[in-house]
Design an enzyme around this catalytic site. Structure first.
Site, PDB file in Angstrom:
ATOM      1  N   SER A  19      -9.500   1.645   3.285  1.00  0.00           N
ATOM      2  CA  SER A  19      -8.675   2.482   2.437  1.00  0.00           C
ATOM      3  C   SER A  19      -7.665   1.678   1.611  1.00  0.00           C
ATOM      4  O   SER A  19      -7.136   2.184   0.633  1.00  0.00           O
ATOM      5  CB  SER A  19      -7.912   3.502   3.291  1.00  0.00           C
ATOM      6  OG  SER A  19      -7.038   2.824   4.187  1.00  0.00           O
TER       7      SER A  19
ATOM      8  N   LYS B 282       0.856  -1.196   0.000  1.00  0.00           N
ATOM      9  CA  LYS B 282       0.000   0.000   0.000  1.00  0.00           C
ATOM     10  C   LYS B 282       0.887   1.239   0.000  1.00  0.00           C
ATOM     11  O   LYS B 282       1.953   1.247   0.626  1.00  0.00           O
ATOM     12  CB  LYS B 282      -0.883  -0.040   1.250  1.00  0.00           C
ATOM     13  CG  LYS B 282      -1.908   1.083   1.372  1.00  0.00           C
ATOM     14  CD  LYS B 282      -2.742   0.896   2.643  1.00  0.00           C
ATOM     15  CE  LYS B 282      -3.798   1.961   2.798  1.00  0.00           C
ATOM     16  NZ  LYS B 282      -4.615   1.747   4.021  1.00  0.00           N
TER      17      LYS B 282
ATOM     18  N   SER C 132      -9.541  -0.874   7.406  1.00  0.00           N
ATOM     19  CA  SER C 132      -9.035  -0.640   6.054  1.00  0.00           C
ATOM     20  C   SER C 132      -8.410  -1.849   5.374  1.00  0.00           C
ATOM     21  O   SER C 132      -8.090  -1.788   4.192  1.00  0.00           O
ATOM     22  CB  SER C 132      -8.018   0.505   6.061  1.00  0.00           C
ATOM     23  OG  SER C 132      -8.701   1.726   6.179  1.00  0.00           O
TER      24      SER C 132
END
Lengths: 477, 486
Positions: free
Chosen positions: B152, B77, B176
């Protein structure tokens, strides 16, 4: 109207740790701008603080010496404000939960001795340094100082004159230097002081509106700034004016202060517990361990020197107030029990040697152990002081590491205290001057010096004057 | 044709394929290229991944023993620092910013010979649950490109979902990792707070943030977790005891039937999609039939957890994001002559941060400000304390707690973008684990009649991550692909 001056001090003490409070970067003063930095110091994305345990030890040390209560459960908080020299947008500080509470500092002034009450001592990280005068268009920032560990010591509003404030700072500086936790250099900013000053009518208990004065980079300037402020505030009050709360800066060129900002409303720093550092506990055992590492403080040393070692108050005072002298003297007295002689040597020949050459004491060529050897030889009557200082010591300096006994032997200056060899010399001398002996016997006692001098001369300087005197006295009875 | 099933089978494949790593990397580079429209990657480290693959292949040929993650293709990420590589948190604020150091997790992946193939799109600074808050456009759900992948860590989820890497790392502050895993039909694990060092994870809310792992089989997740977890001198909040997750044999042994709790209020909550509720109740029945003890436990705090979560996380975020001021790094607006320092900050931060990030900074600043502090921040901390106590109580009597992961299946793109409150409320089931620090996992067990997958969320007590993986393994082996509604 008569006013009473009330002063509280906030002192920032920069700790002499090798690395910063939350990173391995060097905490040393100076350096080329932005060379003592890493992603952690600069607050780069994703970095986290790492606690420097040495800073905790230093804080506890100072707290113990200043008789503070040591907090057992500790954590840091974030203090938020934006400024370019503050890399993360917040300062990590113990502001809300200080590691040391209360405590006191003893001061001596013309009015005598008393203790000044402390509010707290807490740990925090320093900010970087902004420079607005280096470039015509830009402000520059040096982050070398960012993250250097500080102790912030806050007094109660318990000081009442510039003299007291100066005495307080002198005492505090002596203490941090003695503990070797801060170099106490106010010019370089490793010890910084802000003063909160207010006046109130004599007898009033409520505090008047305070003015905060910053940027006083010596104890002398703190004194000047306070004197100036007290006069200024007194004049204002006498003229019936209201004092506004403000921050002022000291101008060392004009010996005066000027306003830098008015405080209309208190800043909101939005403190909350720093989630990137786990809280830490201070155990009884840890405190004990630190306590054991605390050296005797100047006052304790003075007591010790005068009461137990028998030094004069003057000598004890001079030695105990100087960290370097203490260190040398402590080492010296581990090697010889001749405490007074040790002090005399240290404050006499050793000190003047260093003064003449402008060198610090730790560069004095003889190690304490070597000097102790010299003192022992004198005490044993093997050499006298003048031989020691004029011959033995210089010889030892030229022949690094050699012991006093070796030096004296090499120089062939060891005194003779053997009765068997001295007695014949006495006989010889007395026989050689019968008229003087007669005069002596008639009461001209001063002639003893002549006999002694002659005997020592005939011994080629080696006869121990003490033994000579003793034997001679018996002979002349 | 290359295909990936598990690290174990991949390593068997490598034993007979001298250029296996290169084949794998080439395969993923092609897949990524073909699926560009999903926008799962912000950057692909193609050259570098190929070089590293070739290196690993020749090491193997030379007979060197292989690392635990030898040749395993992983994406990260865009909030995880990888030295010499860009990291932007999907924000304009960090456009062009290059990391100066490796996150501890990255360091450990590389030490075990993983190949990091690229950085994944996400919501800006990990704030959001749809991936629509990225400054570089939304990521799309591979099962239905008109739907969001969740957030997210949406890009990391889709990278695994669409077979664009073997495993990926995300971060989970309030769900997330688990929520996008639920939306994408894969496994998403958030370990106990502190299991994986946060050093090098761009902070959203420090006391909630935890790196998490996406994958398709439990053994792989366990392997990655074993590699990247453990104490770290660079993160004082990382747990000091290395957990025993190395032993993969636990994953096939028999365990006694679990004692499982669920909160009545969670199942009955009006926001929960009726079909998801029904499926869960069915699943509970099935568990009971199979010998598990499943018990309904009252939980009075459900309506407080989302507000408490948003008060505390925005407070920490407002602080953590203060460093993005344009002074030392990050976006700097064009200065006008005579700009004040305030104007400088305002310009940099207004231009650099997106709307949702600004909203949360403002919220967090508000709840920490004098006059509101006690009503919001202090109160929320008290709620958090209560939840921790409640959790401890629950796990005295139970081995696991189950819940839905999300009250609904993947939203359509744009469906909720004007309603932040509705989106916040959809975090109702995931924020609990972050508020209390317990581990949670979303298991891809179910499918909705609308065609989208949804998951079962399983949580255990703090530090029970190995047990959580064990239980997840058992349940996936037994129930994955079984039609429970049926």
């Amino acid at each position: 109207m008569q006013y009473e001056t009330v002063i509280g001090l906030e002192v920032h003490i920069q700790l002499l740790t090798e690395s910063k409070l939350f990173s391995g970067d060097s905490a040393a003063f100076g350096g080329e701008p932005n060379t003592h930095v890493s992603p952690i110091t600069l607050g780069h994305p994703g970095t986290l603080p790492r606690m420097n345990r040495k800073a905790i030890e230093y804080a506890v040390k100072l707290g113990l010496v200043l008789e503070c209560d040591i907090a057992r459960r500790n954590y840091f908080a974030r203090k938020h404000y934006f400024y370019p020299d503050l890399p993360k947008g917040y300062q990590v500080t113990q502001h809300t939960t200080p590691i040391c509470n209360k405590g006191r500092v003893w001061i001596k002034t013309s009015e005598g001795e008393r203790s000044v009450q402390l509010n707290r001592i807490h740990m925090e990280e320093d900010a970087g340094k902004s420079m607005h005068d280096q470039d015509a268009y830009n402000s520059l920032v040096d982050y070398n100082r960012a993250g250097v560990p500080l102790l912030e010591l806050v007094t109660e509003p318990d000081l009442h004159s510039a003299e007291e404030a100066a005495a307080f700072l002198t005492e505090l500086r002596k203490t941090v230097r003695h503990l070797e936790i801060c170099d106490g250099n106010m010019e370089e900013g490793s010890m910084r002081c802000d003063a909160n000053i207010s006046l109130r009518p004599k007898g009033e208990t409520q505090l008047g509106t305070k003015v905060e004065v910053k940027n006083m980079n010596s104890i002398r300037n703190v004194r000047k700034a306070i004197d100036f402020e007290v006069a200024r505030l007194t004049a204002l009050l006498n003229a019936g004016e209201t004092i506004i709360q403000e921050t002022r800066s000291f101008d060392a060129d004009k010996d005066s202060t000027f306003s830098i900002r008015k405080k209309e409303h208190a800043e909101d720093y939005r403190y909350f517990a720093e989630p990137d550092l786990t809280p830490f506990k201070i155990t009884e055992a840890y405190i004990q361990q630190v306590r054991e590492s605390v050296p005797l403080m100047p006052d304790q040393l003075f007591e010790h020197y005068t009461k137990e070692l028998g030094l004069s108050e003057y000598d004890a005072q001079v030695i105990s107030n100087d960290k370097e002298l203490v260190r040398y003297y402590e080492a010296l007295t581990r090697e010889t029990k001749s405490y007074k002689a040790g002090a005399n040597w240290l404050l006499g020949p050793v000190k003047s040697y260093c003064n003449d050459r402008q060198i610090p004491l730790d560069e004095y060529p003889l190690a304490p152990m070597q000097l102790a050897g010299v003192i022992e030889l004198i005490e044993e009557g093997k050499i006298n002081f003048s031989i020691a200082s004029s011959k033995v010591v210089p010889y030892m300096m030229d022949n690094g590491g050699i012991s006093a006994a070796e030096a004296a032997a090499k120089l062939n200056v060891v005194q003779d205290s053997d009765e068997g060899s001295i007695l014949p010399l006495i006989e010889e001398v007395l026989q050689s001057m019968p008229d003087k002996v007669a005069e002596y016997r008639k009461g001209k006692k001063g002639l003893v010096g002549l006999f002694v001098g002659e005997i020592i001369k005939r011994s080629k300087g080696k006869a121990d004057p003490k033994v000579v005197n003793q034997l001679l006295a018996e002979k002349l009875k | 044709m290359f295909s990936f099933k598990s690290i174990e089978t991949y390593h068997q494949y490598l034993a007979t394929h001298p250029d296996g790593c290169t084949i794998a990397v080439k395969y993923y580079l092609e897949r990524i290229e073909e699926n560009k429209h999903l926008n799962a990657y912000l950057e692909v480290f193609a050259e570098e991944a190929l070089t590293r693959a070739a290196q690993l292949d020749s090491q193997r040929a030379a007979g060197k023993p292989i690392g635990k993650l030898h040749g395993v293709v992983i994406s990260i990420k865009d909030v995880i620092a990888y030295k010499g590589h860009k990291v932007s948190a999907s924000s304009r604020m960090l456009e062009g910013y290059t990391s100066l150091y490796n996150a501890t997790a990255v360091e450990r992946l590389l030490a075990e010979e993983a190949i990091i193939i690229g950085r994944n799109n996400c919501d800006e600074f990990a704030m959001g649950s749809t991936n629509e808050n990225s400054a570089y456009g939304p990521t799309r759900n591979a099962l239905d490109p008109d739907r969001v992948p969740g957030g997210s860590s949406g890009g990391s989820a889709v990278a695994v979902q669409a077979d664009l890497c073997m495993l990926s790392l995300g971060s989970d502050t309030g769900g997330s990792v688990r929520q996008p895993a639920d939306f994408c039909g894969i496994i998403g694990l958030k370990p106990t707070y502190g299991t994986i060092s946060r050093y090098g994870l761009l902070a959203y809310a420090s006391s909630f943030d935890q790196i998490g792992v996406f994958g398709k089989i439990i053994a792989d997740l366990a392997m990655v977790l074993a590699v990247i977890s453990g104490p770290d001198e660079y993160d004082s909040t990382a747990l000091s005891n290395k957990q025993e997750i190395n032993d993969l044999s636990i994953l096939s042994s028999n365990t006694p039937p679990p004692r499982v709790a669920y909160f009545r209020e969670a199942i009955e909550h009006p926001s929960l999609d009726p079909e998801i509720r029904y499926t869960l109740l069915q699943f509970i029945d099935t568990l009971q039939q199979d010998g598990a003890v499943v018990t309904e436990v009252p939980f009075d705090y459900l309506d407080f957890i989302v507000p408490a979560y948003y008060v505390l996380t925005t407070a920490e975020a407002s602080s953590n994001l203060s460093r993005y001021d344009g002074v030392k790094f990050g976006h700097r607006g064009a200065a006008q002559p005579g700009d004040t320092l305030d104007a400088f900050y305002k310009k940099n931060r207004t231009e650099g941060f997106g709307k949702e990030v600004q909203r949360r900074i403002l919220l967090g600043t508000f709840v920490l400000s004098a006059g509101h502090y006690d009503a919001y921040f202090t109160k929320a901390q008290q709620v958090r304390q209560l939840l921790v106590e409640k959790t401890t109580q629950v796990f005295q009597d139970f081995d696991a707690l189950i819940m839905p992961t999300v009250p609904a299946t993947a939203f359509r793109l744009g469906e909720k973008s004007d309603d932040p409150i509705a989106l916040y409320l959809a975090d109702i089931y995931t924020v609990f684990a972050n508020l209390t620090g317990i581990p949670g996992i979303s298991l891809p067990l179910f499918k909705h009649s609308n065609g989208m997958p949804f998951g079962l969320q399983v949580m255990t007590d703090r530090y029970q991550d190995p047990y959580l993986l064990q239980l997840s393994f058992n349940w996936l082996s037994r129930y994955q692909g079984v039609n429970l509604q049926g």
